[in-house]
Design an enzyme around this catalytic site. Structure first.
Site, PDB file in Angstrom:
ATOM      1  N   GLU A  45       0.857  -1.197   0.000  1.00 16.42           N
ATOM      2  CA  GLU A  45       0.000   0.000   0.000  1.00 16.42           C
ATOM      3  C   GLU A  45       0.887   1.240   0.000  1.00 16.42           C
ATOM      4  O   GLU A  45       2.050   1.168   0.414  1.00 16.42           O
ATOM      5  CB  GLU A  45      -0.889   0.002   1.247  1.00 16.42           C
ATOM      6  CG  GLU A  45      -0.069   0.149   2.513  1.00 16.42           C
ATOM      7  CD  GLU A  45      -0.798  -0.279   3.781  1.00 16.42           C
ATOM      8  OE1 GLU A  45      -1.771   0.386   4.127  1.00 16.42           O
ATOM      9  OE2 GLU A  45      -0.381  -1.261   4.402  1.00 16.42           O
ATOM     10  N   LYS A  78       2.819   4.546   1.055  1.00 18.41           N
ATOM     11  CA  LYS A  78       3.289   5.107   2.331  1.00 18.41           C
ATOM     12  C   LYS A  78       2.937   6.589   2.298  1.00 18.41           C
ATOM     13  O   LYS A  78       3.513   7.360   1.530  1.00 18.41           O
ATOM     14  CB  LYS A  78       4.798   4.906   2.466  1.00 18.41           C
ATOM     15  CG  LYS A  78       5.340   5.408   3.793  1.00 18.41           C
ATOM     16  CD  LYS A  78       6.774   4.935   3.979  1.00 18.41           C
ATOM     17  CE  LYS A  78       7.311   5.237   5.363  1.00 18.41           C
ATOM     18  NZ  LYS A  78       7.331   6.634   5.703  1.00 18.41           N
ATOM     19  N   ASP A 123       2.701  10.407   3.221  1.00 17.24           N
ATOM     20  CA  ASP A 123       3.672  11.320   3.830  1.00 17.24           C
ATOM     21  C   ASP A 123       2.930  12.351   4.678  1.00 17.24           C
ATOM     22  O   ASP A 123       2.673  13.464   4.255  1.00 17.24           O
ATOM     23  CB  ASP A 123       4.481  12.003   2.718  1.00 17.24           C
ATOM     24  CG  ASP A 123       5.747  12.627   3.258  1.00 17.24           C
ATOM     25  OD1 ASP A 123       6.043  12.444   4.457  1.00 17.24           O
ATOM     26  OD2 ASP A 123       6.447  13.300   2.475  1.00 17.24           O
ATOM     27  N   TYR A 173      -4.477   2.474   8.548  1.00 16.60           N
ATOM     28  CA  TYR A 173      -3.700   1.357   7.994  1.00 16.60           C
ATOM     29  C   TYR A 173      -3.182   0.388   9.051  1.00 16.60           C
ATOM     30  O   TYR A 173      -2.480  -0.556   8.731  1.00 16.60           O
ATOM     31  CB  TYR A 173      -2.538   1.878   7.136  1.00 16.60           C
ATOM     32  CG  TYR A 173      -1.645   2.893   7.821  1.00 16.60           C
ATOM     33  CD1 TYR A 173      -0.894   2.556   8.935  1.00 16.60           C
ATOM     34  CD2 TYR A 173      -1.549   4.199   7.329  1.00 16.60           C
ATOM     35  CE1 TYR A 173      -0.089   3.491   9.566  1.00 16.60           C
ATOM     36  CE2 TYR A 173      -0.739   5.137   7.952  1.00 16.60           C
ATOM     37  CZ  TYR A 173      -0.015   4.768   9.070  1.00 16.60           C
ATOM     38  OH  TYR A 173       0.786   5.687   9.684  1.00 16.60           O
ATOM     39  N   LYS A 220      11.099   2.798  -0.334  1.00 12.78           N
ATOM     40  CA  LYS A 220      11.044   4.238  -0.589  1.00 12.78           C
ATOM     41  C   LYS A 220      11.222   4.543  -2.076  1.00 12.78           C
ATOM     42  O   LYS A 220      11.940   3.830  -2.784  1.00 12.78           O
ATOM     43  CB  LYS A 220      12.155   4.953   0.212  1.00 12.78           C
ATOM     44  CG  LYS A 220      12.116   4.717   1.707  1.00 12.78           C
ATOM     45  CD  LYS A 220      10.872   5.244   2.382  1.00 12.78           C
ATOM     46  CE  LYS A 220      10.926   6.718   2.654  1.00 12.78           C
ATOM     47  NZ  LYS A 220      11.728   7.115   3.784  1.00 12.78           N
ATOM     48  N   CYS A 257      42.040  20.451  14.320  1.00 13.15           N
ATOM     49  CA  CYS A 257      40.634  20.741  14.604  1.00 13.15           C
ATOM     50  C   CYS A 257      40.391  22.239  14.443  1.00 13.15           C
ATOM     51  O   CYS A 257      41.082  23.047  15.069  1.00 13.15           O
ATOM     52  CB  CYS A 257      40.297  20.296  16.026  1.00 13.15           C
ATOM     53  SG  CYS A 257      38.662  20.835  16.550  1.00 13.15           S
ATOM     54  N   CYS A 316      39.545  23.692  18.184  1.00 18.23           N
ATOM     55  CA  CYS A 316      40.452  23.759  19.343  1.00 18.23           C
ATOM     56  C   CYS A 316      41.909  23.669  18.925  1.00 18.23           C
ATOM     57  O   CYS A 316      42.798  23.783  19.771  1.00 18.23           O
ATOM     58  CB  CYS A 316      40.120  22.680  20.365  1.00 18.23           C
ATOM     59  SG  CYS A 316      40.570  21.019  19.852  1.00 18.23           S
ATOM     60  N   CYS A 342      39.157  14.923  15.810  1.00 16.89           N
ATOM     61  CA  CYS A 342      39.881  15.823  16.696  1.00 16.89           C
ATOM     62  C   CYS A 342      40.332  15.020  17.912  1.00 16.89           C
ATOM     63  O   CYS A 342      39.554  14.260  18.486  1.00 16.89           O
ATOM     64  CB  CYS A 342      38.940  16.955  17.115  1.00 16.89           C
ATOM     65  SG  CYS A 342      39.498  17.832  18.573  1.00 16.89           S
ATOM     66  N   CYS A 377      38.139  19.985  23.800  1.00 18.30           N
ATOM     67  CA  CYS A 377      37.644  20.621  22.565  1.00 18.30           C
ATOM     68  C   CYS A 377      36.258  21.203  22.819  1.00 18.30           C
ATOM     69  O   CYS A 377      35.310  20.466  23.139  1.00 18.30           O
ATOM     70  CB  CYS A 377      37.581  19.598  21.436  1.00 18.30           C
ATOM     71  SG  CYS A 377      36.856  20.292  19.937  1.00 18.30           S
TER      72      CYS A 377
HETATM   73  S1  IVH Z   1       2.523   0.839   9.120  1.00 19.97           S
HETATM   74  C1  IVH Z   1       4.197  -1.014  12.976  1.00 19.97           C
HETATM   75  N1  IVH Z   1       1.558   1.802   6.887  1.00 19.97           N
HETATM   76  O1  IVH Z   1       5.393   5.689   8.065  1.00 19.97           O
HETATM   77  C2  IVH Z   1       4.119  -0.323  11.666  1.00 19.97           C
HETATM   78  N2  IVH Z   1       2.936   3.232   8.194  1.00 19.97           N
HETATM   79  O2  IVH Z   1       8.243   5.330   8.482  1.00 19.97           O
HETATM   80  C3  IVH Z   1       3.226   0.835  11.662  1.00 19.97           C
HETATM   81  N3  IVH Z   1       3.177   5.482   7.287  1.00 19.97           N
HETATM   82  O3  IVH Z   1       5.305   5.890  11.559  1.00 19.97           O
HETATM   83  C4  IVH Z   1       3.285   1.652  10.463  1.00 19.97           C
HETATM   84  N4  IVH Z   1       1.921   5.195   5.518  1.00 19.97           N
HETATM   85  O4  IVH Z   1       3.597   7.272  10.196  1.00 19.97           O
HETATM   86  C5  IVH Z   1       2.327   2.045   7.954  1.00 19.97           C
HETATM   87  N5  IVH Z   1       0.591   2.530   4.915  1.00 19.97           N
HETATM   88  C6  IVH Z   1       1.343   2.768   5.984  1.00 19.97           C
HETATM   89  C7  IVH Z   1       1.943   4.024   6.195  1.00 19.97           C
HETATM   90  C8  IVH Z   1       2.747   4.214   7.310  1.00 19.97           C
HETATM   91  C9  IVH Z   1       2.660   6.051   6.191  1.00 19.97           C
HETATM   92  C10 IVH Z   1       4.089   6.164   8.231  1.00 19.97           C
HETATM   93  C11 IVH Z   1       3.764   5.983   9.685  1.00 19.97           C
HETATM   94  C12 IVH Z   1       5.011   5.385  10.288  1.00 19.97           C
HETATM   95  C13 IVH Z   1       6.050   5.798   9.302  1.00 19.97           C
HETATM   96  C14 IVH Z   1       7.263   4.893   9.347  1.00 19.97           C
END
Ligand code: IVH
Length: 705
Positions: free
Chosen positions: A126, A128, A130, A236, A324, A429, A432, A447, A453
């Site tokens: 699914e 991710k 932002d 999610y 990512k 450094c 210092c 250093c 320092c």
């Molecule tokens: S699952 C235990 N699913 O990404 C796992 N996270 O980098 C719980 N996020 O803290 C997270 N979309 O804020 C999950 N489809 C998705 C997500 C997601 C965004 C975020 C979430 C998490 C962060 C980790």
């Protein structure tokens, strides 16, 4: 009158107007810095405003405002939210950057579970999102609490704000009695653009990107402001639950959808890595037209029983990973290379760039890692960027992935100025003047000034007061820098004698510029509160090389008390039992062990640590989930062949139940779990009279049969 009118030329009525303007500007800057994750003016500009305010107040003491910025320490807005301890920790995700990382993820899981390469294994995939994560707690179907992630264990109570978001149901029907729904708060592209237009028209600050806008809008002390912001929510995941939602991840998400939550329509069920990567490509293609920001694809093992068996590492689940998207790129000019000195003495070259927008964020600095990297070589001496070096004056391509510090990807040789010269790393450094040496095998020049320092000392102090360390209200990086510059704090222990030294007498904190009676007494109180501190935080706060917060917590859980930990570290020496015990911790390797042993072997370091600890009341560490666990605090040894799970799984599950898993049998062993083929360990255990169980007996004991 203008903003730069000399103070002696101000009439009293001008001064009054000017004080009001400065109070406004500083309040706004404080809010941006402390709450909205987005400082909007430079430190120098901030200091200049504060200075002008103090000077006008000195000239017109009667006009000093009740809410004078001189009386404020800063972080007030964040203090306004009450804290919420998450019933189930809110974890983050491990990252993957290419297809090979995904293949490895799948292999790791199969190996851990003892599944063959061809065994069917489903994953959900699914987008991710932002934004920022939020946990919603429903009791008997009523929304009773909403909390941000915070540090994963403790978040901020934003219930009133969450209630203003349309995508978040206030009431559920047919839900388990206790249900914590987790997901992401985000802002769509059109909503973000309109919000920025409105903010601009109203003379309010605009946001750099939708994520900042969502974070800034949710974390408002006044929920009516949140209400006016167009926030959305995708569910999610879940936290505490009184009854399971389903036996699969995909089933649970479908269940959340039928309860009335928005779930992402691009969620798919994939069998194996080829299908996962195909779905990733599809989401990547649709990314630009989704209408909201995503920064990758998350894969999760679909079978919840398998998720349960896989469990968690210290901060991330073993059963999920974030794939990512590649970073965003832009070309700009490298204006200078500065050297920063870190808390461990590392000299880090930093690129100062002509500011350029990369993926919606203005970038003016990038990390250059070390001298080899600048010269075009990696840590094995192999060419990077086709061996092209980086010189001041060059046109460089910078990229940023997520929230990490931008990096330099490439150099345009055709635009290199004729007089550009190869970069020379300083051999002393810059702070210092001590020798900066590069040990064989180390990519970094360091250093050698150690505690003398000032840069190392300041960085250590900043680390010490950081969020995952002592996190003292009113004592941030800025304050620590000023106290250090004036000789008030030289090492962490000095923080705890501030009240004694500057609470009364000739020189007092409340008389310092930027401080007052109330802020000084608040700081002394906050310092007193912080004396009672968890063991893991203390270990992390020491700033030992290679010991991050996750490792510090592992150490805390393993050793339990400061006395046991510090005695073991002082004794640890390559090869002895304390050393072996340290290495037996899952997550501690040779490099970290060496760094710990070295630190606890240096007289000056030990003396400084002892001075600190004398001021603290360190809480013992408790093993997770140890309450009611039949094996909490026990030392367990596994031997022979295990038939129902792999050795890695057995160890991780025992540790999750609060047991300590050791590789060898000794008088300290409480329990031996022996599978077929057990040899000398079983004999030794029998000789020592240690309780021995077979695998089924063990599973019975931990309630997993
Ligand atoms: S699952 C235990 N699913 O990404 C796992 N996270 O980098 C719980 N996020 O803290 C997270 N979309 O804020 C999950 N489809 C998705 C997500 C997601 C965004 C975020 C979430 C998490 C962060 C980790």
């Amino acid at each position: 009158m203008t903003a730069t009118t000399p103070i002696q030329d101000l009439s009293p009525s001008d001064a009054k107007v000017e004080l009001a303007r400065l109070a406004d500007l500083l309040a706004q800057a404080n809010a941006a810095y402390h709450t909205a994750d987005a400082p909007d003016i430079s430190d120098a500009d901030y200091d200049a405003l504060k200075r002008r305010n103090a000077e006008i107040e000195a000239q017109f003491p009667d006009l000093k405002r009740a809410d004078s910025p001189s009386e404020q320490v800063g972080a007030a807005p964040a203090e306004g939210f009450s804290k919420v301890a998450h019933a189930v920790a809110m974890l983050s995700l491990a990252n993957a950057f290419d297809d090979a990382d995904i293949a490895e993820f799948d292999q790791r899981i199969r190996k851990y579970l003892g599944l063959g390469v061809d065994a069917p294994l489903n994953y959900t995939a699914e987008p991710k999102i932002d934004g920022l994560s939020l946990s919603l707690r429903y009791e008997q179907g009523e929304l009773v609490q909403a909390a941000t992630r915070g540090d994963g264990a403790i978040g901020e109570n934003v219930t009133a704000n969450a209630r203003t978001i349309d995508d978040i149901p206030q009431r559920l029907s047919g839900a388990p009695d206790i249900l914590e729904v987790r997901g992401e708060v985000y802002m769509s592209h059109p909503d973000f653009e309109q919000l920025n237009v409105r903010q601009g028209e109203a003379g309010q600050k605009t946001f750099a990107n939708p994520r900042n806008a969502a974070a800034g809008s949710l974390r408002q002390l006044d929920a009516s402001i949140t209400r006016a912001r167009p926030l959305r929510f995708f569910a999610y995941a879940w936290g505490a639950l009184s009854d399971p939602l389903s036996d699969t991840q995909s089933g649970a998400i479908a269940q959340l959808k039928s309860l009335g939550f928005q779930t992402n329509p691009l969620t798919a069920l994939c069998n194996g890595t080829d299908e996962m990567i195909a779905h990733y490509r599809e989401i990547e293609q649709r990314r630009a037209s989704l209408g909201y920001d995503i920064d990758g694809v998350v894969y999760k093992v679909d079978d919840l029983a398998l998720q349960g068996r896989l469990g968690f590492r210290s901060t991330t689940p073993r059963w999920a990973i974030a794939h990512k998207f590649p970073a965003e790129l832009a070309w700009t000019r490298l204006e200078a290379i500065d050297i920063q000195v870190g808390r461990t003495g590392a000299l880090s070259p930093v690129a100062r760039l002509t500011p350029v927008t990369v993926g919606g964020v203005v970038v003016s600095n990038a990390t250059l890692h070390n001298e080899d990297y600048i010269a075009g070589r990696d840590n094995k001496g192999e060419a990077i960027r086709d061996g092209k070096d980086i010189r001041v004056g060059d046109w460089v391509q910078v990229y940023r992935a997520g929230d990490v510090i931008p990096k330099v990807a490439d150099v345009d040789m055709s635009k290199r100025p004729e007089d550009a010269v190869p970069f020379q790393m300083p051999t002393h450094c810059p702070q210092c003047g001590s020798d900066a040496v590069r040990e064989p095998g180390d990519a970094v020049r360091r250093c050698t000034g150690g505690l003398i320092c000032p840069a190392q000392a300041v960085e250590k102090l900043k680390h010490f007061v950081g969020r995952a360390a002592f996190d003292i209200d009113g004592l941030g990086a800025k304050q620590v820098e000023q106290f250090h510059a004036d000789g008030w704090i030289k090492e962490p222990a000095d923080i705890f004698t501030l009240r004694e030294r500057y609470g009364t007498g000739m020189q007092q904190l409340k008389n310092r510029e930027g401080w007052g009676e109330k802020s000084a007494s608040n700081l002394f109180d906050a310092i007193d509160v912080s004396r009672q501190v968890a063991l893991g935080r203390v270990i992390f706060a020491l700033g030992i090389r290679h010991v991050g917060d996750a490792a510090a917590n592992l150490l805390a859980i393993h050793y339990g008390t400061w006395e046991v930990f510090s005695t073991a570290m002082r004794r640890a020496e390559e090869g002895n039992d304390a050393w072996e015990d340290l290495l037996s911790i899952d997550g501690v390797g040779g490099v970290m062990a060496k760094s710990l042993a070295t630190t606890f072997n240096q007289d000056a370091e030990i003396a400084s640590i002892d001075r600190l600890v004398a001021h603290l009341d360190i809480e013992d560490a408790k093993r997770p989930d140890a309450d009611g666990s039949p094996v909490a605090g026990k030392t367990v040894v596994f031997t022979g062949t295990l038939e129902k799970m792999t050795r890695a799984e057995a160890k991780a599950r025992a540790e999750a139940l609060g047991a300590k898993v050791s590789g060898s049998v000794s008088a300290k062993t409480d329990l031996l779990v022996a599978g077929p083929g057990a040899g000398s360990k079983a004999k030794k255990a029998a000789d020592l009279g240690i309780e021995t169980l077979d695998e089924d007996g063990w599973l019975d004991l931990i309630g997993a049969s």
